[in-house]
Design a protein around this motif. Structure first.
Motif, PDB file in Angstrom:
ATOM      1  N   PHE A   1       4.598 -12.518 -16.157  1.00  0.00           N
ATOM      2  CA  PHE A   1       3.320 -12.286 -15.484  1.00  0.00           C
ATOM      3  C   PHE A   1       3.261 -13.082 -14.181  1.00  0.00           C
ATOM      4  N   ALA A   2       3.780 -14.313 -14.212  1.00  0.00           N
ATOM      5  CA  ALA A   2       3.766 -15.152 -13.015  1.00  0.00           C
ATOM      6  C   ALA A   2       4.581 -14.513 -11.890  1.00  0.00           C
ATOM      7  N   GLY A   3       5.766 -13.981 -12.253  1.00  0.00           N
ATOM      8  CA  GLY A   3       6.596 -13.330 -11.243  1.00  0.00           C
ATOM      9  C   GLY A   3       5.943 -12.095 -10.661  1.00  0.00           C
ATOM     10  N   LEU A   4       5.254 -11.326 -11.521  1.00  0.00           N
ATOM     11  CA  LEU A   4       4.586 -10.118 -11.052  1.00  0.00           C
ATOM     12  C   LEU A   4       3.387 -10.464 -10.168  1.00  0.00           C
ATOM     13  N   SER A   5       2.692 -11.552 -10.506  1.00  0.00           N
ATOM     14  CA  SER A   5       1.517 -11.940  -9.709  1.00  0.00           C
ATOM     15  C   SER A   5       1.905 -12.382  -8.306  1.00  0.00           C
ATOM     16  N   GLU A   6       3.141 -12.879  -8.155  1.00  0.00           N
ATOM     17  CA  GLU A   6       3.595 -13.339  -6.839  1.00  0.00           C
ATOM     18  C   GLU A   6       4.145 -12.203  -5.981  1.00  0.00           C
ATOM     19  N   ALA A   7       4.391 -11.039  -6.595  1.00  0.00           N
ATOM     20  CA  ALA A   7       4.927  -9.900  -5.839  1.00  0.00           C
ATOM     21  C   ALA A   7       3.787  -9.148  -5.157  1.00  0.00           C
ATOM     22  N   THR A   8       4.069  -8.614  -3.995  1.00  0.00           N
ATOM     23  CA  THR A   8       3.063  -7.808  -3.293  1.00  0.00           C
ATOM     24  C   THR A   8       3.143  -6.361  -3.774  1.00  0.00           C
ATOM     25  N   PRO A   9       2.042  -5.608  -3.693  1.00  0.00           N
ATOM     26  CA  PRO A   9       2.093  -4.191  -4.070  1.00  0.00           C
ATOM     27  C   PRO A   9       3.148  -3.419  -3.289  1.00  0.00           C
ATOM     28  N   GLU A  10       3.357  -3.811  -2.024  1.00  0.00           N
ATOM     29  CA  GLU A  10       4.366  -3.115  -1.213  1.00  0.00           C
ATOM     30  C   GLU A  10       5.769  -3.353  -1.764  1.00  0.00           C
ATOM     31  N   ALA A  11       6.050  -4.596  -2.196  1.00  0.00           N
ATOM     32  CA  ALA A  11       7.367  -4.901  -2.755  1.00  0.00           C
ATOM     33  C   ALA A  11       7.585  -4.165  -4.067  1.00  0.00           C
ATOM     34  N   ILE A  12       6.539  -4.094  -4.886  1.00  0.00           N
ATOM     35  CA  ILE A  12       6.647  -3.369  -6.156  1.00  0.00           C
ATOM     36  C   ILE A  12       6.849  -1.879  -5.886  1.00  0.00           C
ATOM     37  N   ARG A  13       6.140  -1.351  -4.901  1.00  0.00           N
ATOM     38  CA  ARG A  13       6.293   0.054  -4.535  1.00  0.00           C
ATOM     39  C   ARG A  13       7.720   0.370  -4.131  1.00  0.00           C
ATOM     40  N   GLU A  14       8.341  -0.551  -3.394  1.00  0.00           N
ATOM     41  CA  GLU A  14       9.732  -0.351  -2.962  1.00  0.00           C
ATOM     42  C   GLU A  14      10.678  -0.336  -4.163  1.00  0.00           C
TER      43      GLU A  14
ATOM     44  N   GLY B   1      13.562   5.770  -8.620  1.00  0.00           N
ATOM     45  CA  GLY B   1      13.539   7.221  -8.814  1.00  0.00           C
ATOM     46  C   GLY B   1      12.201   7.839  -8.465  1.00  0.00           C
ATOM     47  N   SER B   2      12.229   9.138  -8.198  1.00  0.00           N
ATOM     48  CA  SER B   2      11.011   9.842  -7.784  1.00  0.00           C
ATOM     49  C   SER B   2       9.993   9.995  -8.903  1.00  0.00           C
ATOM     50  N   GLN B   3      10.409   9.795 -10.184  1.00  0.00           N
ATOM     51  CA  GLN B   3       9.478   9.950 -11.289  1.00  0.00           C
ATOM     52  C   GLN B   3       8.383   8.886 -11.293  1.00  0.00           C
ATOM     53  N   PHE B   4       8.577   7.813 -10.511  1.00  0.00           N
ATOM     54  CA  PHE B   4       7.585   6.746 -10.457  1.00  0.00           C
ATOM     55  C   PHE B   4       6.717   6.840  -9.198  1.00  0.00           C
ATOM     56  N   ALA B   5       6.848   7.931  -8.466  1.00  0.00           N
ATOM     57  CA  ALA B   5       6.139   8.048  -7.187  1.00  0.00           C
ATOM     58  C   ALA B   5       4.624   8.085  -7.364  1.00  0.00           C
ATOM     59  N   SER B   6       4.146   8.576  -8.501  1.00  0.00           N
ATOM     60  CA  SER B   6       2.697   8.722  -8.699  1.00  0.00           C
ATOM     61  C   SER B   6       2.027   7.427  -9.155  1.00  0.00           C
ATOM     62  N   HIS B   7       2.802   6.393  -9.509  1.00  0.00           N
ATOM     63  CA  HIS B   7       2.217   5.140  -9.990  1.00  0.00           C
ATOM     64  C   HIS B   7       1.768   4.271  -8.818  1.00  0.00           C
ATOM     65  N   ASP B   8       0.612   3.679  -8.963  1.00  0.00           N
ATOM     66  CA  ASP B   8       0.037   2.847  -7.907  1.00  0.00           C
ATOM     67  C   ASP B   8      -0.030   1.398  -8.392  1.00  0.00           C
ATOM     68  N   PRO B   9       0.778   0.498  -7.794  1.00  0.00           N
ATOM     69  CA  PRO B   9       0.818  -0.899  -8.258  1.00  0.00           C
ATOM     70  C   PRO B   9      -0.189  -1.819  -7.574  1.00  0.00           C
ATOM     71  N   ALA B  10      -1.213  -1.266  -6.934  1.00  0.00           N
ATOM     72  CA  ALA B  10      -2.121  -2.083  -6.135  1.00  0.00           C
ATOM     73  C   ALA B  10      -2.795  -3.187  -6.955  1.00  0.00           C
ATOM     74  N   THR B  11      -3.148  -2.900  -8.208  1.00  0.00           N
ATOM     75  CA  THR B  11      -3.871  -3.887  -9.025  1.00  0.00           C
ATOM     76  C   THR B  11      -2.951  -4.714  -9.926  1.00  0.00           C
ATOM     77  N   TRP B  12      -1.675  -4.410  -9.978  1.00  0.00           N
ATOM     78  CA  TRP B  12      -0.770  -5.064 -10.929  1.00  0.00           C
ATOM     79  C   TRP B  12      -0.655  -6.573 -10.685  1.00  0.00           C
ATOM     80  N   PRO B  13      -0.482  -7.041  -9.430  1.00  0.00           N
ATOM     81  CA  PRO B  13      -0.375  -8.497  -9.233  1.00  0.00           C
ATOM     82  C   PRO B  13      -1.628  -9.242  -9.693  1.00  0.00           C
ATOM     83  N   LYS B  14      -2.817  -8.698  -9.407  1.00  0.00           N
ATOM     84  CA  LYS B  14      -4.055  -9.359  -9.811  1.00  0.00           C
ATOM     85  C   LYS B  14      -4.192  -9.351 -11.338  1.00  0.00           C
ATOM     86  N   GLN B  15      -3.841  -8.228 -11.987  1.00  0.00           N
ATOM     87  CA  GLN B  15      -3.864  -8.191 -13.452  1.00  0.00           C
ATOM     88  C   GLN B  15      -2.903  -9.231 -14.025  1.00  0.00           C
TER      89      GLN B  15
END
Length: 252
Positions: free
Chosen positions: A194-207, A213-227
């Motif tokens: 959780f600590a590692g995920l909280s330090e990542a930016t949504p842009e880095a997770i998106r990359e 793969g394209s199967q993850f294109a619909s997922h939005d990680p914007a709230t994941w670091p805060k969660q």
């Protein structure tokens, strides 16, 4: 007249039949297999398979359409976070019906309906059975060689090291929007806590997701670091309250 109408009404009114199938579909998604009558299993298959196909499109609109049929947010979460990842590469035929004979009392045909991709429970059950001891023709057990005797010790060391590695990692699936496949992708990219995920930016997770793969294109990680930040701090009540307001990990 019923020309061309082949749906089984199951002896119920339209609203009662719809509520019945909604409850059965929820139980099937949560437990992966349920036992019911053959007639209900056949109608359930026609009811739930379009919803399984719909779950492959992880969008707010898709979730709302599915929720209108299932009427249970926990079931919708299980469908999109767990089941959808498992059936992603299956074009159809997500369920299997196995006839179990007739039950006592009313002699109704009973069947087991299950999600095909979650049948690994049978393999785990077989793996838990004790291994048979080899016996020689003289009736005694065969003596293990040095390499065979050392094998369990080596295997135990591997298991202990694997368990130690898993203990250091967190269950990323507790973050709404992250399923088993995404958790594996993030862990492989070096984000296992959780600590590692909280330090990542949504842009880095998106990359990371785009590279996976394209199967993850619909997922939005914007709230994941805060969660993940709330989870790392142990603020589970606050996290749960916020997740109730989210739709698949997205801001409603």
């Amino acid at each position: 007249m019923r020309h061309g109408k082949k749906d089984n009404h199951l002896g119920r009114t339209s609203s009662h039949r719809r509520a019945l199938l909604s409850n059965l579909a929820g139980s099937l998604i949560i437990h992966k297999r349920i036992e019911t009558t053959l007639a209900k299993a056949k109608e359930l298959r026609k009811y739930v398979e379009p919803l399984l196909t719909k779950s492959k499109d992880d969008s707010t609109h898709s979730r709302r359409v599915v929720f209108s049929y299932l009427n249970d947010k926990d079931v919708v979460k299980e469908l999109y976070n767990v089941v959808a990842d498992k059936i992603a590469n299956r074009p159809g035929g997500y369920t299997r019906i196995i006839k179990l004979g007739s039950r006592l009392g009313d002699n109704a045909e009973v069947a087991l309906i299950e999600l095909v991709d979650f049948n690994d429970a049978l393999l785990l059950a077989n793996a838990d059975k004790p291994a048979k001891t080899r016996r020689s023709r003289r009736g005694g057990t065969t003596k293990k060689t040095g390499s065979e005797a050392a094998a369990p010790v080596a295997e135990a060391e591997v298991v202990e090291s694997r368990v130690a590695g898993e203990a250091a990692a967190d269950d990323l699936e507790k973050i709404e929007g992250i399923g088993p496949k995404i958790a594996e992708v993030l862990t492989a990219a070096g984000i296992a806590t959780f600590a590692g995920l909280s330090e990542a930016t949504p842009e880095a997770i998106r990359e990371i997701l785009d590279n996976a793969g394209s199967q993850f294109a619909s997922h939005d990680p914007a709230t994941w670091p805060k969660q993940a930040e709330l989870a790392a701090a142990g603020k589970w009540d606050e996290l749960k309250t916020w997740q109730d307001e989210l739709m698949g990990g997205r801001e409603a």
